[in-house]
Motif scaffolding. Structure first.
Motif, PDB file in Angstrom:
ATOM      1  N   ARG A 140       1.892 -50.761  20.822  1.00 48.08           N
ATOM      2  CA  ARG A 140       0.433 -50.841  20.876  1.00 48.08           C
ATOM      3  C   ARG A 140      -0.093 -50.458  19.506  1.00 48.08           C
ATOM      4  O   ARG A 140       0.188 -49.367  19.013  1.00 48.08           O
ATOM      5  CB  ARG A 140      -0.128 -49.892  21.946  1.00 48.08           C
ATOM      6  CG  ARG A 140      -1.657 -49.816  21.990  1.00 48.08           C
ATOM      7  CD  ARG A 140      -2.110 -48.794  23.032  1.00 48.08           C
ATOM      8  NE  ARG A 140      -3.553 -48.741  23.182  1.00 48.08           N
ATOM      9  CZ  ARG A 140      -4.342 -47.812  22.653  1.00 48.08           C
ATOM     10  NH1 ARG A 140      -3.831 -46.851  21.902  1.00 48.08           N
ATOM     11  NH2 ARG A 140      -5.653 -47.835  22.865  1.00 48.08           N
ATOM     12  N   GLN A 168      -3.346 -51.327  16.276  1.00 47.58           N
ATOM     13  CA  GLN A 168      -4.648 -51.904  15.934  1.00 47.58           C
ATOM     14  C   GLN A 168      -4.525 -52.824  14.730  1.00 47.58           C
ATOM     15  O   GLN A 168      -3.695 -52.608  13.840  1.00 47.58           O
ATOM     16  CB  GLN A 168      -5.656 -50.802  15.632  1.00 47.58           C
ATOM     17  CG  GLN A 168      -7.100 -51.271  15.490  1.00 47.58           C
ATOM     18  CD  GLN A 168      -7.736 -51.608  16.819  1.00 47.58           C
ATOM     19  OE1 GLN A 168      -7.184 -51.322  17.878  1.00 47.58           O
ATOM     20  NE2 GLN A 168      -8.908 -52.230  16.774  1.00 47.58           N
ATOM     21  N   ASN A 175     -10.525 -49.613  19.255  1.00 47.19           N
ATOM     22  CA  ASN A 175     -10.083 -48.942  20.469  1.00 47.19           C
ATOM     23  C   ASN A 175      -9.869 -47.448  20.210  1.00 47.19           C
ATOM     24  O   ASN A 175      -9.827 -46.999  19.055  1.00 47.19           O
ATOM     25  CB  ASN A 175      -8.781 -49.579  20.960  1.00 47.19           C
ATOM     26  CG  ASN A 175      -8.714 -49.686  22.473  1.00 47.19           C
ATOM     27  OD1 ASN A 175      -9.219 -48.811  23.184  1.00 47.19           O
ATOM     28  ND2 ASN A 175      -8.086 -50.740  22.971  1.00 47.19           N
ATOM     29  N   PHE A 222      -8.099 -45.472  17.163  1.00 46.49           N
ATOM     30  CA  PHE A 222      -8.077 -46.315  15.965  1.00 46.49           C
ATOM     31  C   PHE A 222      -9.457 -46.400  15.315  1.00 46.49           C
ATOM     32  O   PHE A 222      -9.795 -47.396  14.664  1.00 46.49           O
ATOM     33  CB  PHE A 222      -7.584 -47.720  16.317  1.00 46.49           C
ATOM     34  CG  PHE A 222      -6.228 -47.752  16.971  1.00 46.49           C
ATOM     35  CD1 PHE A 222      -5.099 -47.366  16.265  1.00 46.49           C
ATOM     36  CD2 PHE A 222      -6.089 -48.159  18.289  1.00 46.49           C
ATOM     37  CE1 PHE A 222      -3.846 -47.404  16.860  1.00 46.49           C
ATOM     38  CE2 PHE A 222      -4.843 -48.196  18.896  1.00 46.49           C
ATOM     39  CZ  PHE A 222      -3.714 -47.822  18.185  1.00 46.49           C
ATOM     40  N   THR A 273      -6.900 -54.580  19.472  1.00 48.15           N
ATOM     41  CA  THR A 273      -5.659 -53.867  19.757  1.00 48.15           C
ATOM     42  C   THR A 273      -4.658 -54.881  20.285  1.00 48.15           C
ATOM     43  O   THR A 273      -4.983 -55.685  21.159  1.00 48.15           O
ATOM     44  CB  THR A 273      -5.878 -52.761  20.797  1.00 48.15           C
ATOM     45  OG1 THR A 273      -6.961 -51.926  20.377  1.00 48.15           O
ATOM     46  CG2 THR A 273      -4.631 -51.907  20.957  1.00 48.15           C
ATOM     47  N   TYR A 279      -0.767 -55.615  21.878  1.00 48.23           N
ATOM     48  CA  TYR A 279       0.373 -55.060  22.607  1.00 48.23           C
ATOM     49  C   TYR A 279       1.520 -56.067  22.603  1.00 48.23           C
ATOM     50  O   TYR A 279       1.295 -57.281  22.700  1.00 48.23           O
ATOM     51  CB  TYR A 279       0.024 -54.802  24.076  1.00 48.23           C
ATOM     52  CG  TYR A 279      -0.998 -53.743  24.365  1.00 48.23           C
ATOM     53  CD1 TYR A 279      -0.619 -52.524  24.934  1.00 48.23           C
ATOM     54  CD2 TYR A 279      -2.351 -53.968  24.139  1.00 48.23           C
ATOM     55  CE1 TYR A 279      -1.562 -51.547  25.251  1.00 48.23           C
ATOM     56  CE2 TYR A 279      -3.308 -52.999  24.441  1.00 48.23           C
ATOM     57  CZ  TYR A 279      -2.905 -51.797  25.003  1.00 48.23           C
ATOM     58  OH  TYR A 279      -3.848 -50.847  25.302  1.00 48.23           O
TER      59      TYR A 279
END
Length: 339
Positions: A20, A22, A104, A107, A116, A118
């Protein structure tokens, strides 16, 4: 379950592997090298993140790590490009204004809000993340969504293109398929989850979707098996984008017809046409090495950079037009469509 709880559980679990991170915003403009390759401008405005070799054509043979000099993503060897449409507010007088974005949680400070990203080997709530998955290859790209969808039925073929009305910044449910029709105190989050089964042969397809598929039965979350036509299990790519709608929460400013006021840059005001684009550009085998590591979120090794360095990477706009002020029509000549 709230994100903070999931984070604590996952960090305490052995053998977990979920990335995960940014990406700050690279540029906002009307370019779309997947759907409208070489077209300047493309039909509608996008926000793009990732490597700064992004251009209007993005030839499949393009050496993205070699041609990029920087990336807006936290993993500094990720020169991929990720992009989505832009959200606008439609006022009661019929004019439009771009909705800004927020980074998010964790970040804060990422330029332009960005998104963001994933890469998941198993569902987010599965803290073990033990499945083995194959990283994408150079030249790989994919698209998810239908820009012409205006009904729930048309949206149904794409699993999990959703919206979350943020009553608090940590709200993560419930998720809806259409745009919320009420005030969302802290903003609206869009989540785009891409298919996870690859045909193992084609890096792309004419519609940028046919080489990928969803599990034959069940979903990625239920660990459904891949179909025989698409036997290779990949990580699930997911985007989260947070739209800062707080400046538009006064319902006195909303359209007098009672409709919710937010509209995508291509005119969809239902939300069912949410879509996203992905072009793989990780350097060498850096993504596969991370996916094979026991890790979670941004603790997955690999070369990483600070948010300040992410923000230094940007790209000049090549389509010179006003996309920011109060506009009588959306860039490209679009108007809000509710059907």
């Amino acid at each position: 379950m709230q994100w903070s709880t999931l984070l604590i559980l996952a960090l305490s679990a052995p053998g977990s592997a979920l990335i995960r991170f940014q990406c700050s915003q690279l540029v906002r403009q009307r370019l779309d090298p997947l759907v409208s390759p070489g077209q300047i401008p493309s039909p509608h405005v996008h926000q793009i993140v990732g490597g700064n070799s992004f251009n209007a054509s993005m030839d499949p043979k393009k050496d993205m790590p070699g041609e990029s000099t920087c990336t807006t993503c936290q993993f500094s060897e990720d020169f991929s490009n990720y992009w989505t449409a832009i959200l606008y507010f439609r006022a009661k007088n019929g004019t439009y204004h771009r909705v800004p974005q927020l980074a998010n949680a964790g970040f804060e400070g990422a330029s332009g809000g960005g998104m963001t990203v994933y890469y998941m080997q198993d569902p987010l709530y599965d803290t073990a993340q033990k499945s083995k998955v194959t990283a994408f290859k150079p030249g790989f790209r994919m698209f998810i969504g239908d820009v012409n969808a205006r009904t729930k039925e048309e949206n149904a073929r794409f699993r999990q293109l959703t919206y979350t009305c943020l009553d608090t910044f940590g709200t993560r449910g419930p998720e809806t398929l259409g745009l919320p029709n009420r005030v969302c105190k802290e903003g609206i989050m869009t989540s785009l989850r891409f298919p996870t089964c690859w045909d193992g042969v084609n890096l792309d397809s004419p519609d940028h979707m046919a080489h990928m598929a969803y599990p034959e039965t069940g979903t990625f979350e239920s660990a459904g098996p891949c179909p025989a036509t698409h036997p290779v299990r990949t990580s699930q790519v997911m985007f989260e984008v947070i739209w800062d709608t707080k400046a538009f929460n006064n319902k006195e400013d909303w359209p007098t017809d009672g409709k919710q006021p937010f509209v995508w840059s291509f005119g969809d005001a239902t939300g069912f046409a949410n879509h996203g684009d992905y072009v793989f550009g990780w350097k060498d085998d850096s993504l596969q090495k991370i996916l094979d590591t026991s890790c979670y979120a941004a603790s997955c090794g690999g070369k990483q950079q600070s948010i300040a360095n992410m923000n230094k990477c940007s790209q000049k706009v090549v389509v010179n037009e006003d996309i920011e002020g109060w506009l009588t029509e959306l860039p490209g000549g679009h108007q809000a469509q509710y059907i």
